[in-house]
Design a protein around this motif. Structure first.
Motif: not given
Length: 97
Positions: A5-8, A11-12, A15
């Motif tokens: 699952i890749w986060m854009n 989102s990083w 987080a």
């Protein structure tokens, strides 16, 4: 094999902001809890109070003269007071009052 699952990027960043805020809050909480409680002042005997007043007068006189980089020294033995006032003198003249 399952696809990761890749986060854009948003989102990083979100987080990391949450983790940094949690770390700062935890550090502030630990710093606030580690502050020692102030110690109640101990009663000082009349002899020690007289000795402290005498030492303060000598210190004030030495500051008034202010002859440069001098050293003010006191002897350890004093008639009548003995070693009973050592802790009272140390507590009174400690730098954090």
């Amino acid at each position: 094999m399952p696809k990761p699952i890749w986060m854009n990027r948003r989102s990083w960043v979100a987080a990391w902001v949450v983790l940094c805020a949690a770390g700062l809050a935890a550090a502030a909480g630990l710093n606030a809890s580690s502050t020692p409680d102030p110690q109640p002042e101990k009663p000082v005997s009349a002899e020690c109070a007289e000795l402290i007043a005498d030492v303060e007068a000598q210190v004030a006189e030495a500051r008034k003269e202010d002859e440069g980089d001098g050293v003010l020294a006191f002897s350890r033995v004093r008639d009548g007071a003995g070693d009973d006032c050592r802790d009272a003198l140390r507590d009174h003249f400690r730098g954090d009052r």
